[in-house]
Scaffold this motif. Structure first.
Motif, PDB file in Angstrom:
ATOM      1  N   GLU A 289    -108.945 -14.775   2.578  1.00  0.00           N
ATOM      2  CA  GLU A 289    -108.116 -14.657   3.765  1.00  0.00           C
ATOM      3  C   GLU A 289    -106.627 -14.597   3.451  1.00  0.00           C
ATOM      4  O   GLU A 289    -105.794 -14.667   4.352  1.00  0.00           O
ATOM      5  CB  GLU A 289    -108.368 -15.857   4.711  1.00  0.00           C
ATOM      6  N   GLN A 290    -106.276 -14.443   2.188  1.00  0.00           N
ATOM      7  CA  GLN A 290    -104.871 -14.420   1.790  1.00  0.00           C
ATOM      8  C   GLN A 290    -104.495 -13.052   1.219  1.00  0.00           C
ATOM      9  O   GLN A 290    -105.298 -12.422   0.531  1.00  0.00           O
ATOM     10  CB  GLN A 290    -104.604 -15.498   0.734  1.00  0.00           C
ATOM     11  N   THR A 291    -103.279 -12.635   1.535  1.00  0.00           N
ATOM     12  CA  THR A 291    -102.770 -11.360   1.048  1.00  0.00           C
ATOM     13  C   THR A 291    -101.338 -11.550   0.562  1.00  0.00           C
ATOM     14  O   THR A 291    -100.525 -12.203   1.227  1.00  0.00           O
ATOM     15  CB  THR A 291    -102.799 -10.295   2.151  1.00  0.00           C
ATOM     16  N   PHE A 292    -101.046 -10.970  -0.588  1.00  0.00           N
ATOM     17  CA  PHE A 292     -99.710 -11.060  -1.175  1.00  0.00           C
ATOM     18  C   PHE A 292     -99.232  -9.653  -1.510  1.00  0.00           C
ATOM     19  O   PHE A 292     -99.944  -8.895  -2.192  1.00  0.00           O
ATOM     20  CB  PHE A 292     -99.724 -11.931  -2.429  1.00  0.00           C
ATOM     21  N   ASN A 293     -98.025  -9.294  -1.022  1.00  0.00           N
ATOM     22  CA  ASN A 293     -97.410  -8.000  -1.303  1.00  0.00           C
ATOM     23  C   ASN A 293     -96.034  -8.238  -1.918  1.00  0.00           C
ATOM     24  O   ASN A 293     -95.308  -9.147  -1.500  1.00  0.00           O
ATOM     25  CB  ASN A 293     -97.238  -7.179  -0.018  1.00  0.00           C
ATOM     26  N   SER A 294     -95.682  -7.401  -2.879  1.00  0.00           N
ATOM     27  CA  SER A 294     -94.367  -7.541  -3.496  1.00  0.00           C
ATOM     28  C   SER A 294     -93.888  -6.174  -3.974  1.00  0.00           C
ATOM     29  O   SER A 294     -94.693  -5.257  -4.197  1.00  0.00           O
ATOM     30  CB  SER A 294     -94.412  -8.514  -4.676  1.00  0.00           C
ATOM     31  N   ARG A 295     -92.550  -6.090  -4.125  1.00  0.00           N
ATOM     32  CA  ARG A 295     -91.964  -4.841  -4.612  1.00  0.00           C
ATOM     33  C   ARG A 295     -90.649  -5.146  -5.319  1.00  0.00           C
ATOM     34  O   ARG A 295     -89.847  -5.955  -4.837  1.00  0.00           O
ATOM     35  CB  ARG A 295     -91.716  -3.879  -3.454  1.00  0.00           C
ATOM     36  N   LEU A 296     -90.444  -4.499  -6.452  1.00  0.00           N
ATOM     37  CA  LEU A 296     -89.209  -4.614  -7.224  1.00  0.00           C
ATOM     38  C   LEU A 296     -88.590  -3.232  -7.335  1.00  0.00           C
ATOM     39  O   LEU A 296     -89.237  -2.284  -7.789  1.00  0.00           O
ATOM     40  CB  LEU A 296     -89.495  -5.178  -8.609  1.00  0.00           C
ATOM     41  N   LEU A 297     -87.316  -3.119  -6.889  1.00  0.00           N
ATOM     42  CA  LEU A 297     -86.602  -1.847  -6.908  1.00  0.00           C
ATOM     43  C   LEU A 297     -85.377  -1.940  -7.794  1.00  0.00           C
ATOM     44  O   LEU A 297     -84.647  -2.931  -7.762  1.00  0.00           O
ATOM     45  CB  LEU A 297     -86.152  -1.449  -5.497  1.00  0.00           C
ATOM     46  N   TRP A 298     -85.166  -0.898  -8.572  1.00  0.00           N
ATOM     47  CA  TRP A 298     -83.910  -0.738  -9.306  1.00  0.00           C
ATOM     48  C   TRP A 298     -83.394   0.662  -9.007  1.00  0.00           C
ATOM     49  O   TRP A 298     -84.133   1.651  -9.092  1.00  0.00           O
ATOM     50  CB  TRP A 298     -84.101  -0.895 -10.797  1.00  0.00           C
ATOM     51  N   SER A 299     -82.128   0.762  -8.630  1.00  0.00           N
ATOM     52  CA  SER A 299     -81.577   2.072  -8.284  1.00  0.00           C
ATOM     53  C   SER A 299     -80.172   2.216  -8.816  1.00  0.00           C
ATOM     54  O   SER A 299     -79.447   1.227  -9.006  1.00  0.00           O
ATOM     55  CB  SER A 299     -81.583   2.277  -6.760  1.00  0.00           C
ATOM     56  N   ARG A 300     -79.805   3.465  -9.055  1.00  0.00           N
ATOM     57  CA  ARG A 300     -78.451   3.799  -9.496  1.00  0.00           C
ATOM     58  C   ARG A 300     -77.989   5.020  -8.716  1.00  0.00           C
ATOM     59  O   ARG A 300     -78.689   6.029  -8.649  1.00  0.00           O
ATOM     60  CB  ARG A 300     -78.394   4.076 -10.984  1.00  0.00           C
ATOM     61  N   SER A 301     -76.784   4.916  -8.150  1.00  0.00           N
ATOM     62  CA  SER A 301     -76.173   6.023  -7.419  1.00  0.00           C
ATOM     63  C   SER A 301     -74.868   6.393  -8.104  1.00  0.00           C
ATOM     64  O   SER A 301     -74.036   5.516  -8.385  1.00  0.00           O
ATOM     65  CB  SER A 301     -75.892   5.642  -5.964  1.00  0.00           C
ATOM     66  N   THR A 302     -74.690   7.666  -8.373  1.00  0.00           N
ATOM     67  CA  THR A 302     -73.453   8.138  -8.986  1.00  0.00           C
ATOM     68  C   THR A 302     -72.913   9.309  -8.172  1.00  0.00           C
ATOM     69  O   THR A 302     -73.668  10.032  -7.512  1.00  0.00           O
ATOM     70  CB  THR A 302     -73.683   8.591 -10.439  1.00  0.00           C
ATOM     71  N   SER A 303     -71.610   9.485  -8.200  1.00  0.00           N
ATOM     72  CA  SER A 303     -70.984  10.592  -7.477  1.00  0.00           C
ATOM     73  C   SER A 303     -69.803  11.109  -8.264  1.00  0.00           C
ATOM     74  O   SER A 303     -69.151  10.366  -9.013  1.00  0.00           O
ATOM     75  CB  SER A 303     -70.529  10.140  -6.085  1.00  0.00           C
ATOM     76  N   GLU A 304     -69.547  12.402  -8.112  1.00  0.00           N
ATOM     77  CA  GLU A 304     -68.385  13.050  -8.712  1.00  0.00           C
ATOM     78  C   GLU A 304     -67.668  13.787  -7.591  1.00  0.00           C
ATOM     79  O   GLU A 304     -68.237  14.657  -6.935  1.00  0.00           O
ATOM     80  CB  GLU A 304     -68.818  14.039  -9.800  1.00  0.00           C
ATOM     81  N   SER A 305     -66.405  13.439  -7.362  1.00  0.00           N
ATOM     82  CA  SER A 305     -65.673  14.072  -6.276  1.00  0.00           C
ATOM     83  C   SER A 305     -64.267  14.426  -6.721  1.00  0.00           C
ATOM     84  O   SER A 305     -63.674  13.741  -7.548  1.00  0.00           O
ATOM     85  CB  SER A 305     -65.599  13.139  -5.061  1.00  0.00           C
ATOM     86  N   GLY A 306     -63.757  15.508  -6.124  1.00  0.00           N
ATOM     87  CA  GLY A 306     -62.376  15.885  -6.382  1.00  0.00           C
ATOM     88  C   GLY A 306     -61.425  15.024  -5.585  1.00  0.00           C
ATOM     89  O   GLY A 306     -61.686  14.675  -4.431  1.00  0.00           O
ATOM     90  N   MET A 307     -60.318  14.655  -6.199  1.00  0.00           N
ATOM     91  CA  MET A 307     -59.310  13.867  -5.501  1.00  0.00           C
ATOM     92  C   MET A 307     -58.367  14.747  -4.682  1.00  0.00           C
ATOM     93  O   MET A 307     -57.580  14.247  -3.886  1.00  0.00           O
ATOM     94  CB  MET A 307     -58.490  13.054  -6.507  1.00  0.00           C
ATOM     95  N   ASN A 308     -58.427  16.089  -4.893  1.00  0.00           N
ATOM     96  CA  ASN A 308     -57.564  17.025  -4.162  1.00  0.00           C
ATOM     97  C   ASN A 308     -56.093  16.618  -4.236  1.00  0.00           C
ATOM     98  O   ASN A 308     -55.429  16.436  -3.214  1.00  0.00           O
ATOM     99  CB  ASN A 308     -57.990  17.131  -2.697  1.00  0.00           C
TER     100      ASN A 308
END
Length: 660
Positions: A289-308
């Motif tokens: 009658e027992q349920t266990f859920n888990s999740r491990l996330l690792w993320s990386r976001s990078t951006s390149e933009s002009g400063m104009n």
């Protein structure tokens, strides 16, 4: 031997009893024929089956772009006011005995919004899906701007109309492998290209003075989304390891607009190129009658933009590199303690680190936008009796942002609810929630405004009550009602939003009449009120005043259907809805009442389906919408064009469907 009357009766009955016992003896009963209980193997002839639908329609949008979002014009014709709309739709599928299948779908070919999709493979093996679709969004028809395309930049001139519209072109590929094994790999990829024109607001127009207007901003960007991984599925547990990637590319670094002699006098940066990578490890485990859920996330976001950078700009580099690394952990636990009681515990934690460039402007060090967030929740559900069920819970949230004015906010919320469902024709339910948020300590550097704050820095107390009920008048008539009331109070400090209320109700009736008519009717009304305190910084002592806003929204609807006309050959359905909204605002400083903002819409749709033969149908579809809006901010602004939309759009089509 002397026998009693009872003994004689028993003796006389024994032979009959023996006969009955012999007839119903399990040892002597005939075996039951169970041949019909066994399923015959499903078989397929391997031929194609499906339907083809072709039709012609007439569209008149009355120059209302909103109506085009419901009924799109013909492909390749632009945004016509009136048009004849041909459309072709195909649904085909093929199945074979070994599990191999094919599916082909084509929806609304010939129109600006359409879908092409093909799915192929085996249910217990390799499966493939590919699709292509286009989805337009229409914003307006005759908006005005003094800026016009002149090659790589916009130059000012006379006022002219333009039509904001964007289109998404999507290509999707998906592969999934489901062998007779616990291992289940999967992969998917989706590419989108967005093109068109958006409208940017500007408060100054060249040659027109301090008058507002629009800048038409060309849009052309692409994004690629990928997803692949592998799952392991066992009897009582499963786990999945997957990767998601998103890549956005924008070829234009800046939108240049201004005088022809110097188009770079004004410029607006486009959205920067950015990449997103995420690894996810998730799992599920079940023990009785027992349920266990888990999740491990690792993320990386990078951006390149002009400063104009412009001349004499203090920027050290013509580009900026951003990088955000995030780790997130979430888990929840469910336990059915008994037949009457169940509990749930869940937790989430997020840690975000900003590793972007710090020194891109001379004399300035950019702050690190680090952040961590925690959430805990405990909930319980108890069946007090056969008819009454109770539930209660507690939630805690903490959000820390060292770079912000509100360095830490905490919110605690508790709720209790009940559901009463007796063995009767009615039910009742309700939920009471109380939440308190700490706006965090903050320091104001201006001694003349000791109470000044931004709205999001406030402490807040929120009380919310929701209730619902239903009543079954008869087997064919049911009433469902839901109502709610929420009150927000901001006790300190006293500059900014001070209180807000949100309340309303929703009622619907579902019915099935003896005449074969089925339908529903509903009404929804919502009221939103808010008060905000302001301080005039140009007045000694920061003279205060208050603005109050009130929004009212009402929606009603009716739906009817009947499918037994002409010996069940004709089906007819009708749907109608009407909505009306009003926004009111006034200020206490001079007792001024601003003009009301209003919007109303009538919409109905009529469909008919007549079966000519076993494999042919004729379908009718009629759609109508009348929309009106009034916003006082745009009433006198002739430099912006027809921003407000008021139209009566109609669409009608007849289709022929053939099944094979």
């Amino acid at each position: 031997m002397k026998l009693s009357l009872l003994s004689v009766l028993i003796a006389l009955a024994l032979p009959a009893a023996s006969v009955v016992h012999a007839d119903y003896s399990l040892q002597r009963s005939a075996s039951f024929d169970t041949a019909n209980w066994q399923c015959e193997p499903c078989s397929s002839d391997g031929n194609w089956h499906g339907d083809i639908q072709f039709g012609l329609g007439y569209l008149d949008n009355d120059q209302g772009a909103r109506f085009n979002n419901w009924n799109t014009p013909v492909y390749g014709t632009g945004d016509l006011n009136k048009s004849i709309n041909p459309a072709l739709s195909i649904n085909m599928e093929q199945y074979e005995d070994d599990g191999y299948y094919n599916r082909i779908t084509a929806l609304d070919l010939g129109l600006q919004r359409f879908l092409l999709e093909w799915e192929n493979g085996r249910y217990d093996g390799l499966r493939f899906l590919g699709s292509y679709s286009e989805t337009p969004y229409f914003a307006g028809y005759s908006w005005l701007s003094v800026y016009h395309d002149n090659g790589s930049y916009l130059t000012s001139g006379t006022l002219d109309t333009f039509s904001p519209k964007t289109t998404r072109e999507s290509v999707k590929l998906s592969v999934k492998y489901t062998p007779h094994s616990p291992w289940q790999p999967h992969a998917a990829m989706k590419h989108e290209r967005k093109t068109g024109t958006r409208a940017l607001y500007t408060f100054v127009n060249p040659g027109l003075g301090n008058n507002p207007g629009f800048i038409p901003k060309p849009i052309d960007n692409q994004s690629l989304n990928t997803d692949f991984g592998i799952s392991y599925i066992a009897k009582d547990w499963m786990t999945d390891l997957s990767y998601q990637g998103s890549f956005f590319r924008n070829d234009e670094p800046a939108l240049h607009y201004g005088l022809a002699a110097n188009p770079y006098q004004n410029q607006i940066a486009y959205e920067p190129d950015n990449d997103f990578h995420q690894l996810a490890l998730s799992g599920n485990y079940r023990l009785e009658e027992q349920t266990f859920n888990s999740r491990l996330l690792w993320s990386r976001s990078t951006s390149e933009s002009g400063m104009n950078p412009f001349p004499q700009s203090p920027v050290l580099s013509d580009s900026f590199r951003g990088e955000i690394n995030t780790v997130q952990l979430s888990a929840d636990y469910h336990n059915q303690l008994s037949r009457k009681t169940a509990v749930k515990v869940s937790a989430d934690y997020l840690d975000r680190n900003d590793d972007s460039d710090r020194h891109t402007v001379i004399g300035t060090t950019r702050k690190a936008y680090d952040r961590d967030r925690t959430r805990l929740e405990v909930a319980a559900n108890h069946k007090l009796s056969r008819s009454l069920r109770l539930n209660a819970g507690y939630e805690y949230k903490r959000d820390r942002r060292p770079y912000a004015d509100r360095k830490q906010t905490e919110q605690q919320a508790g709720y209790i609810g009940a559901r009463y469902r007796p063995q009767a024709d009615w039910t009742l339910g309700g939920k009471l929630t109380y939440a308190s948020r700490d706006g965090s300590d903050w320091n104001n550097s201006d001694p003349d405004a000791p109470h000044l704050r931004q709205y999001y820095l406030a402490d807040r107390d929120r009380l919310e009550l929701r209730a619902d009920g239903s009543y079954q008048f008869s087997p064919g008539l049911q009433l469902v009602v839901e109502t709610w009331y929420a009150d927000d109070q901001y006790p300190t400090p006293d500059i900014g939003i001070s209180d807000g209320k949100d309340y309303g109700y929703d009622a619907s009736v579902n019915f099935a009449l003896d005449s074969g008519v089925n339908g529903h009717a509903f009404i929804t009304q919502q009221y939103i009120r808010a008060a905000q305190h302001h301080a005039n910084s140009d007045v000694v002592g920061w003279n205060r005043y208050t603005t109050r806003s009130r929004d009212y929204v009402t929606t009603v609807g009716l739906g009817l259907s009947k499918d037994d006309f002409f010996h069940d050959a004709l089906q007819i359905s009708f749907d109608y809805s009407h909505s009306r909204s009003t926004g009111e605002t006034d200020a206490s400083s001079n007792s001024y009442r601003y003009p009301d903002n209003r919007a109303s819409a009538h919409r109905f749709e009529l469909t008919g389906d007549y079966q000519i033969s076993d494999d042919q149908n004729v379908l009718l579809n009629i759609r109508y919408e009348k929309y009106r809006e009034s916003d006082y901010l745009f009433v006198q602004e002739e430099n912006m064009g027809d921003v407000m939309q008021s139209y009566e759009g109609i669409f009608g089509a007849v289709y022929w469907r053939y099944r094979f």
